[in-house]
Design a protein around this motif. Structure first.
Motif, PDB file in Angstrom:
ATOM      1  N   LEU A 199       0.859  -1.177   0.000  1.00 55.67           N
ATOM      2  CA  LEU A 199       0.000   0.000   0.000  1.00 55.67           C
ATOM      3  C   LEU A 199       0.893   1.224   0.000  1.00 55.67           C
ATOM      4  N   VAL A 200       0.561   2.201  -0.797  1.00 52.05           N
ATOM      5  CA  VAL A 200       1.276   3.470  -0.794  1.00 52.05           C
ATOM      6  C   VAL A 200       0.262   4.553  -0.441  1.00 52.05           C
ATOM      7  N   VAL A 201       0.505   5.208   0.699  1.00 48.06           N
ATOM      8  CA  VAL A 201      -0.349   6.310   1.136  1.00 48.06           C
ATOM      9  C   VAL A 201       0.373   7.598   0.761  1.00 48.06           C
ATOM     10  N   SER A 202      -0.216   8.359  -0.140  1.00 46.04           N
ATOM     11  CA  SER A 202       0.443   9.580  -0.606  1.00 46.04           C
ATOM     12  C   SER A 202      -0.494  10.770  -0.459  1.00 46.04           C
TER      13      SER A 202
ATOM     14  N   THR B 102      -9.908   7.352   7.769  1.00 42.27           N
ATOM     15  CA  THR B 102     -10.232   5.941   7.960  1.00 42.27           C
ATOM     16  C   THR B 102     -11.006   5.443   6.753  1.00 42.27           C
ATOM     17  N   SER B 103     -10.618   4.260   6.250  1.00 45.36           N
ATOM     18  CA  SER B 103     -11.322   3.673   5.111  1.00 45.36           C
ATOM     19  C   SER B 103     -11.286   2.153   5.217  1.00 45.36           C
ATOM     20  N   SER B 104     -12.422   1.510   4.940  1.00 41.55           N
ATOM     21  CA  SER B 104     -12.510   0.052   4.831  1.00 41.55           C
ATOM     22  C   SER B 104     -13.007  -0.249   3.429  1.00 41.55           C
ATOM     23  N   PHE B 105     -12.327  -1.155   2.727  1.00 46.08           N
ATOM     24  CA  PHE B 105     -12.701  -1.412   1.344  1.00 46.08           C
ATOM     25  C   PHE B 105     -12.212  -2.780   0.896  1.00 46.08           C
ATOM     26  N   SER B 106     -12.770  -3.240  -0.222  1.00 48.25           N
ATOM     27  CA  SER B 106     -12.331  -4.464  -0.883  1.00 48.25           C
ATOM     28  C   SER B 106     -11.953  -4.113  -2.309  1.00 48.25           C
ATOM     29  N   VAL B 107     -10.954  -4.807  -2.810  1.00 46.76           N
ATOM     30  CA  VAL B 107     -10.507  -4.554  -4.176  1.00 46.76           C
ATOM     31  C   VAL B 107     -10.121  -5.894  -4.807  1.00 46.76           C
ATOM     32  N   LEU B 108     -10.429  -6.068  -6.104  1.00 45.99           N
ATOM     33  CA  LEU B 108     -10.071  -7.273  -6.848  1.00 45.99           C
ATOM     34  C   LEU B 108      -8.874  -6.968  -7.736  1.00 45.99           C
ATOM     35  N   LEU B 109      -7.792  -7.743  -7.564  1.00 48.50           N
ATOM     36  CA  LEU B 109      -6.565  -7.513  -8.337  1.00 48.50           C
ATOM     37  C   LEU B 109      -5.993  -8.834  -8.833  1.00 48.50           C
ATOM     38  N   ARG B 110      -5.345  -8.778  -9.994  1.00 53.36           N
ATOM     39  CA  ARG B 110      -4.584  -9.923 -10.489  1.00 53.36           C
ATOM     40  C   ARG B 110      -3.160  -9.835  -9.972  1.00 53.36           C
ATOM     41  N   ASP B 111      -2.428 -10.922 -10.064  1.00 50.89           N
ATOM     42  CA  ASP B 111      -1.024 -10.948  -9.670  1.00 50.89           C
ATOM     43  C   ASP B 111      -0.258  -9.863 -10.432  1.00 50.89           C
TER      44      ASP B 111
ATOM     45  N   GLN C  84      -0.846  -6.632 -10.379  1.00 46.87           N
ATOM     46  CA  GLN C  84      -1.674  -5.469 -10.726  1.00 46.87           C
ATOM     47  C   GLN C  84      -1.688  -4.440  -9.591  1.00 46.87           C
ATOM     48  N   THR C  85      -1.756  -3.168  -9.986  1.00 45.12           N
ATOM     49  CA  THR C  85      -1.868  -2.047  -9.045  1.00 45.12           C
ATOM     50  C   THR C  85      -3.157  -1.293  -9.349  1.00 45.12           C
ATOM     51  N   ALA C  86      -3.829  -0.872  -8.291  1.00 50.15           N
ATOM     52  CA  ALA C  86      -5.041  -0.068  -8.469  1.00 50.15           C
ATOM     53  C   ALA C  86      -5.062   1.029  -7.426  1.00 50.15           C
ATOM     54  N   GLN C  87      -5.589   2.175  -7.822  1.00 47.73           N
ATOM     55  CA  GLN C  87      -5.782   3.257  -6.862  1.00 47.73           C
ATOM     56  C   GLN C  87      -7.186   3.120  -6.321  1.00 47.73           C
ATOM     57  N   HIS C  88      -7.261   2.889  -5.026  1.00 49.64           N
ATOM     58  CA  HIS C  88      -8.590   2.705  -4.446  1.00 49.64           C
ATOM     59  C   HIS C  88      -9.201   4.015  -3.981  1.00 49.64           C
ATOM     60  N   THR C  89      -8.436   4.757  -3.219  1.00 48.86           N
ATOM     61  CA  THR C  89      -9.011   5.908  -2.536  1.00 48.86           C
ATOM     62  C   THR C  89      -8.356   7.199  -2.990  1.00 48.86           C
ATOM     63  N   ALA C  90      -9.160   8.206  -3.158  1.00 46.35           N
ATOM     64  CA  ALA C  90      -8.672   9.562  -3.363  1.00 46.35           C
ATOM     65  C   ALA C  90      -9.633  10.460  -2.598  1.00 46.35           C
ATOM     66  N   ALA C  91      -9.183  10.985  -1.459  1.00 48.27           N
ATOM     67  CA  ALA C  91     -10.041  11.802  -0.600  1.00 48.27           C
ATOM     68  C   ALA C  91      -9.374  13.145  -0.346  1.00 48.27           C
ATOM     69  N   THR C  92     -10.157  14.194  -0.360  1.00 46.22           N
ATOM     70  CA  THR C  92      -9.640  15.548  -0.159  1.00 46.22           C
ATOM     71  C   THR C  92      -9.855  15.988   1.278  1.00 46.22           C
TER      72      THR C  92
ATOM     73  N   GLU D 253      -5.438  19.082   0.728  1.00 42.45           N
ATOM     74  CA  GLU D 253      -4.594  17.982   0.266  1.00 42.45           C
ATOM     75  C   GLU D 253      -5.454  16.794  -0.129  1.00 42.45           C
ATOM     76  N   VAL D 254      -4.992  16.069  -1.142  1.00 36.51           N
ATOM     77  CA  VAL D 254      -5.673  14.855  -1.581  1.00 36.51           C
ATOM     78  C   VAL D 254      -4.863  13.663  -1.093  1.00 36.51           C
ATOM     79  N   LEU D 255      -5.504  12.786  -0.327  1.00 36.74           N
ATOM     80  CA  LEU D 255      -4.863  11.568   0.150  1.00 36.74           C
ATOM     81  C   LEU D 255      -5.253  10.438  -0.792  1.00 36.74           C
ATOM     82  N   ARG D 256      -4.252   9.697  -1.261  1.00 33.57           N
ATOM     83  CA  ARG D 256      -4.496   8.587  -2.192  1.00 33.57           C
ATOM     84  C   ARG D 256      -3.903   7.307  -1.631  1.00 33.57           C
ATOM     85  N   ILE D 257      -4.596   6.199  -1.868  1.00 33.04           N
ATOM     86  CA  ILE D 257      -4.087   4.886  -1.479  1.00 33.04           C
ATOM     87  C   ILE D 257      -4.014   4.032  -2.734  1.00 33.04           C
ATOM     88  N   ASP D 258      -2.794   3.573  -3.063  1.00 30.31           N
ATOM     89  CA  ASP D 258      -2.569   2.657  -4.181  1.00 30.31           C
ATOM     90  C   ASP D 258      -2.239   1.286  -3.608  1.00 30.31           C
ATOM     91  N   VAL D 259      -2.824   0.236  -4.182  1.00 34.69           N
ATOM     92  CA  VAL D 259      -2.639  -1.129  -3.689  1.00 34.69           C
ATOM     93  C   VAL D 259      -2.070  -1.983  -4.809  1.00 34.69           C
TER      94      VAL D 259
END
Length: 193
Positions: free
Chosen positions: A48-51, A156-165, A167-175, A181-187
């Motif tokens: 997870l990358v929290v930026s 705080t965020s609770s979520f589910s994400v479907l990914l292949r081996d 693969q990266t996806a950006q789940h959250t982008a909250a201001t 500031e925009v907080l983003r979570i990449d998985v």
């Protein structure tokens, strides 16, 4: 007097042959049937990358890496942070002030579980909580009437994400409503070989 010798009579039960079963039926008793094989456990590396971003400029980027086993019904947890002292001043009846401190946790908490799907995807279930100190006057903003006093912001965020081996996806982008500031979570998920 005649002695009586007790006799033990054993009776044998002769099992009748089983009745004819319909064709294709199993003759194995239910108790001895083998269980269906459980879904295989798969070792994963989840990153997870929290930026944080202001406009297009990246202000911070913090990566977290977790080892997670898919299909084992357990979650991997990560707790990373620090206890910050928060000063409290008490004024006595005589007008004397005395300082004391309480501590407040600041950092990141992550919980992650994973299951594999028939389609070759991994369903990651994540809970992310992030708290940090915010000094508005250092960033040219006013939020508190007391200059130099920190504010504490939380996400705080609770979520589910479907990914292949791989693969990266950006789940959250909250201001952040105060700083903008925009907080983003990449998985990203990778299967460990």
């Amino acid at each position: 007097m005649q002695n009586f010798i007790p006799c033990l009579v054993l009776s044998l039960v002769v099992a009748a042959p089983p009745a004819a079963l319909p064709q294709g039926s199993s003759t194995t008793p239910v108790a001895t049937r083998t269980a269906q094989p459980a879904t295989a456990q798969v070792p994963l590396r989840v990153q997870l990358v929290v930026s944080r971003h202001v406009g297009e400029k990246k202000v911070s980027s913090i990566p977290y890496t977790l080892s997670v086993v898919a299909n084992d019904n357990e979650k991997t947890s990560l707790r990373m942070g620090v206890e910050l002292p928060v000063a409290r001043t008490v004024v006595s009846g005589e007008g004397k002030s005395q300082s004391s401190y309480s501590y407040r946790p600041v950092g990141t908490n992550i919980d992650c579980g994973a299951r594999s799907t028939e389609a070759g995807l991994f369903k990651l279930t994540l809970a992310v909580s992030d708290s940090s100190v915010f000094l508005p006057d250092k960033q040219g903003m006013t939020m508190s009437s007391v200059e130099g006093v920190p504010a504490f912001r939380t996400f705080t965020s609770s979520f589910s994400v479907l990914l292949r081996d791989g693969q990266t996806a950006q789940h959250t982008a909250a201001t952040d409503p105060v700083s903008g500031e925009v907080l983003r979570i990449d998985v990203t998920v990778n299967v460990l070989k």
